[in-house]
Write a protein that holds these residues in place. Structure first.
Motif, PDB file in Angstrom:
ATOM      1  N   VAL A  21      12.239   4.611  -4.143  1.00 29.00           N
ATOM      2  CA  VAL A  21      11.248   4.547  -5.223  1.00 29.00           C
ATOM      3  C   VAL A  21       9.847   4.670  -4.663  1.00 29.00           C
ATOM      4  O   VAL A  21       8.985   5.359  -5.235  1.00 29.00           O
ATOM      5  CB  VAL A  21      11.421   3.246  -6.042  1.00 29.00           C
ATOM      6  N   ILE A  22       9.583   4.039  -3.534  1.00 25.03           N
ATOM      7  CA  ILE A  22       8.250   4.134  -2.912  1.00 25.03           C
ATOM      8  C   ILE A  22       7.953   5.582  -2.539  1.00 25.03           C
ATOM      9  O   ILE A  22       6.859   6.088  -2.802  1.00 25.03           O
ATOM     10  CB  ILE A  22       8.159   3.194  -1.690  1.00 25.03           C
ATOM     11  N   SER A  72       7.327   7.654  -5.768  1.00 25.80           N
ATOM     12  CA  SER A  72       6.351   7.151  -6.739  1.00 25.80           C
ATOM     13  C   SER A  72       5.231   8.151  -7.010  1.00 25.80           C
ATOM     14  O   SER A  72       4.778   8.278  -8.147  1.00 25.80           O
ATOM     15  CB  SER A  72       5.776   5.813  -6.275  1.00 25.80           C
TER      16      SER A  72
END
Length: 170
Positions: A107-108, A111
């Protein structure tokens, strides 16, 4: 006599129908749940192996990898059947925790792209449009499904425009 939440359903079914029915109901339910779960895991495993083989372009390899993972999954089932529930839950918690960290890291990394897609969505909404995801607008490459969908939509719009022009010229 047994105690604890694991027997509540059995006792409830035994109270409604008969004690024997409760036992058989729980046995059948657990068997079907376990069986369908294993079928699902085998399917997911085979699908993922096929995806990796296709991605790495090793489609014509032998089924050795498939068989290796199938026996591995079978070994895990046997391991889970002969060990304590506390050990199995501990291993499961560890695996889920590791999977959670993999997802957080993913997810990082994604993002920036997700924020671009959200801004594009908001821009389309503010313009009064029905938002449509266009991977090329947010810098996503090799999104085959979305690119094919976009090409089909363009073809359909072009055909509609041609038809409209033909009708107007009549």
């Amino acid at each position: 006599m047994f105690s604890g939440p694991e027997v509540y359903t059995q006792f409830a079914m035994g109270t409604l129908v008969s004690q024997k029915f409760g036992q058989y109901y729980m046995t059948a339910s657990l068997f079907l749940f376990s069986f369908t779960t294993l079928i699902t895991y085998f399917y997911k495993m085979d699908t993922n192996i096929a995806f990796v083989k296709e991605t790495l372009n090793i489609k014509n390899s032998s089924n050795f990898v498939n068989h290796l993972f199938r026996f591995g999954l079978l070994g895990m089932v046997i391991f889970g059947a002969v060990n304590s529930a506390a050990l199995i839950w501990g291993i499961t918690d560890l695996g889920v925790g590791l999977l959670g960290w993999v997802n957080v890291i993913t997810v990082i990394f994604l993002s920036k792209t997700a924020v671009k897609a959200l801004k594009d969505y908001d821009e389309q909404r503010n313009q009064g449009l029905n938002p449509v995801f266009r991977p090329s607008k947010v810098g996503i490459k090799n999104a085959d499904f979305w690119e094919e969908l976009e090409a089909k939509e363009i073809t359909i719009k072009t055909e509609r425009t041609k038809r409209t022009e033909r009708v107007e010229s009549l």
